[in-house]
Motif scaffolding. Structure first.
Motif, short mmCIF file in Angstrom:
data_model
loop_
_atom_site.label_atom_id
_atom_site.label_comp_id
_atom_site.label_asym_id
_atom_site.label_seq_id
_atom_site.Cartn_x
_atom_site.Cartn_y
_atom_site.Cartn_z
N GLU A 269 0.83 -1.20 0.00
CA GLU A 269 0.00 0.00 0.00
C GLU A 269 0.87 1.25 0.00
O GLU A 269 0.58 2.24 -0.68
CB GLU A 269 -0.93 -0.02 1.22
CG GLU A 269 -1.93 1.14 1.21
CD GLU A 269 -2.91 1.04 2.37
OE1 GLU A 269 -4.00 1.60 2.27
OE2 GLU A 269 -2.58 0.38 3.39
N SER A 270 1.98 1.19 0.77
CA SER A 270 2.92 2.33 0.83
C SER A 270 3.55 2.58 -0.54
O SER A 270 3.68 3.72 -0.99
CB SER A 270 3.99 2.05 1.87
OG SER A 270 4.94 3.09 1.89
N ILE A 271 3.92 1.45 -1.22
CA ILE A 271 4.50 1.55 -2.57
C ILE A 271 3.50 2.18 -3.53
O ILE A 271 3.83 3.03 -4.35
CB ILE A 271 4.95 0.17 -3.07
CG1 ILE A 271 6.15 -0.33 -2.26
CG2 ILE A 271 5.30 0.22 -4.56
CD1 ILE A 271 6.51 -1.77 -2.55
N SER A 272 2.26 1.77 -3.41
CA SER A 272 1.20 2.26 -4.28
C SER A 272 1.03 3.77 -4.10
O SER A 272 0.89 4.52 -5.08
CB SER A 272 -0.11 1.54 -3.99
OG SER A 272 -1.13 1.99 -4.83
N ILE A 273 1.01 4.21 -2.84
CA ILE A 273 0.86 5.65 -2.55
C ILE A 273 2.03 6.43 -3.14
O ILE A 273 1.87 7.48 -3.77
CB ILE A 273 0.75 5.88 -1.03
CG1 ILE A 273 -0.56 5.28 -0.50
CG2 ILE A 273 0.84 7.36 -0.71
CD1 ILE A 273 -0.67 5.24 1.01
#
Length: 550
Positions: A269-273
């Motif tokens: 999720e952090s990578i996506s953000i």
């Protein structure tokens, strides 16, 4: 005073340790026995330079040690100023190593040779035959007059101001030379400075401009690659954003089954953000990428100004140009203010000249008042030494020149006989006369200078008979105020000593050694008798020796 002298591995001396007493001491011995070796060793421990030739055994170090009693000679300030331990019984040691290196110590504290020299001047005066030539030296003559005039403090103060004055004069000469040169260069330096100031340089500006030009020259390529990157990232069907979103949805369905799944989902999720932020930044960059011919032209013009200045000043960066600009500012400032600085410095020099003139005049007046006294004392002493017709003519005049002795010009002339023209000492006085004059000078000075010890090295050269007897009496009288050690070849002088030492040679196997011993009274009689009549002692020579000693 000199209490003792220890010498090891020096010239012909293997090891020697001798104690000296106050009063009048005599050192005698045959020519070549080693009297000069003693003085050479003492000179080393007092700061003279040495070489390996003085080592008796080339594989061992030479050690010379002298002990002085200095309690009553006001030397504490000297020791404090030179960061030395003050001891009433001060020991000076000098070591010469086989390697050629030299080490010096004062009370076990390492000391440089210039410190030894400075201290030795306050402890001992070694008069050699060569030193008699100093009588003709103007500085030495001033030293005599200033001792009688009690001028030492004024001379010291004057010399401090003279040194400061000379430094100011040198500073003025440099400033005036700089002023002449800088004014010749002022217009050119000012042009260069204004050119740099007009450019309004910024330290990192060149690199920034070069980057902007590179960007503007490649607008189409940049736009193309940005667009392709954005498309790969945000395509509705196969874009990375959608793929990351699908991955995240899948993981969300299993996060409740394990903390490990939950942790990996959070990371994704952090990578996506972060990736979404990257796409937004790329879109922003894409909007900003616009080809502007006018800006490119302005940037190129600015860069050419920078390049031109760098080429002109032979540098490669703005930081170097800014440094040159600073230097030019200093030069221009110095050139425009140098006249004012010169004026201020001249005022300072004039003030220093006023002080020097006042001190020089004080010296001049005190010296003039002493001349007759010195003349009378010298002529009286010389009369007792058989020079009844000796006369001095001493004159001091003021000049316009500053020297280390003030502004005085000293003329000391001498005549030894009636009807004889006056002349410079070195031209009209014989060797024997010079010796007697020097002894008279030293005897007079001994009443005015607080020096612990004086050593005379054959000051009786060129005299004999009753004159040598009178010379002995003068040295004996001097020994009432200071320690006097005399190396002599005359029995009349040797007999007057309170203590008598003999230097002699001794051959052991294939080597020769210098020895020294203090003589008993019978040994003194024998030594003086030999000095009177040679090795084959006669009854008359022995009787004469006893008479001299009594």
């Amino acid at each position: 005073m000199l209490n003792s002298l220890f010498i090891k591995n020096y010239a012909l001396i293997e090891q020697l340790n001798v104690d000296f007493k106050d009063g009048f001491s005599i050192i005698t011995g045959e020519t070549g026995a080693g009297k000069s070796i003693l003085l050479g060793a003492l000179g080393l421990v007092l700061g003279k330079r040495a070489d390996l030739s003085i080592l008796k055994n080339k594989e061992k170090k030479c050690v010379i040690e002298a002990e002085f009693a200095i309690k009553n000679y006001d030397l504490k300030n000297f020791f404090e100023e030179n960061d030395l331990d003050f001891e009433n019984q001060t020991i000076i040691r000098r070591e010469i190593l086989p390697s050629g290196k030299s080490r010096s110590y004062i009370n076990d504290t390492p000391a440089k040779l210039n410190i030894l020299n400075a201290l030795s001047e306050k402890l001992i005066d070694i008069h050699s035959q060569y030193q008699t030539l100093e009588l003709s030296n103007t500085n030495f003559q001033f030293k005599i007059i200033d001792a009688l005039s009690s001028n030492q403090e004024i001379v010291s103060e004057y010399r401090l101001h003279l040194k400061s004055y000379q430094n100011l004069v040198k500073k003025l000469e440099k400033l005036e030379a700089f002023d002449r040169e800088s004014k010749l260069q002022l217009d050119y330096n000012l042009h260069l400075l204004q050119e740099l100031q007009k450019a309004e340089l910024i330290e990192e500006e060149q690199e920034i401009i070069e980057q902007k030009i590179e960007k503007l020259n490649n607008v189409e390529s940049i736009k193309l690659h940005l667009a392709q990157t954005i498309d790969i990232g945000s395509n509705e069907e196969i874009g990375i954003q959608n793929l990351l979103s699908e991955c995240n949805s899948n993981l969300m369905k299993i996060v409740d089954f394990s903390d490990e799944y939950s942790e990996i989902q959070k990371r994704l999720e952090s990578i996506s953000i972060e990736f979404n932020d990257i796409i937004q930044d790329l879109e922003s960059f894409q909007d900003d990428v616009v080809f502007e011919p006018t800006e490119l032209e302005n940037l190129n013009d600015r860069l050419q100004i920078i390049y031109s200045l760098q080429k002109k000043h032979h540098v490669d960066s703005n930081s170097e140009l800014l440094k040159i600009q600073e230097e030019l500012e200093q030069k221009v400032d110095a050139a425009t203010h140098s006249t004012e600085n010169i004026s201020l410095l001249k005022e300072e020099i004039e003030a220093k000249e006023q002080i020097l003139n006042e001190l020089a005049l004080q010296l001049h007046e005190k010296r003039k008042n002493t001349l007759q006294e010195l003349k009378d004392k010298l002529e009286t002493k010389l009369a007792t030494l058989g020079m009844v017709n000796a006369r001095f003519k001493i004159d001091i005049t003021l000049s316009d020149t500053y020297t280390e002795n003030g502004k005085d010009v000293l003329k000391l002339l001498f005549s030894a006989n009636k009807g004889e023209n006056y002349g410079e000492l070195k031209k009209v006085a014989s060797g024997g006369e010079m010796s007697r004059i020097m002894l008279s000078v030293k005897a007079i000075l001994s009443n005015y200078t607080k020096l612990p010890t004086i050593i005379f090295d054959e000051i009786d050269t060129g005299v004999s008979g009753e004159i040598s007897n009178k010379m002995g009496e003068i040295m004996e009288k001097m020994s009432e105020n200071m320690q006097v050690i005399t190396i002599s070849h005359l029995p009349q002088i040797a007999a007057k000593g309170n203590h008598h030492y003999k230097v002699y040679k001794e051959d052991i196997l294939e080597e020769t050694y210098s020895r020294l011993k203090k003589l008993t009274k019978p040994e003194r009689i024998h030594e003086i008798a030999e000095m009177l009549g040679g090795k084959d002692l006669s009854d008359s020579a022995v009787a004469h020796a006893k008479k001299l000693l009594n």
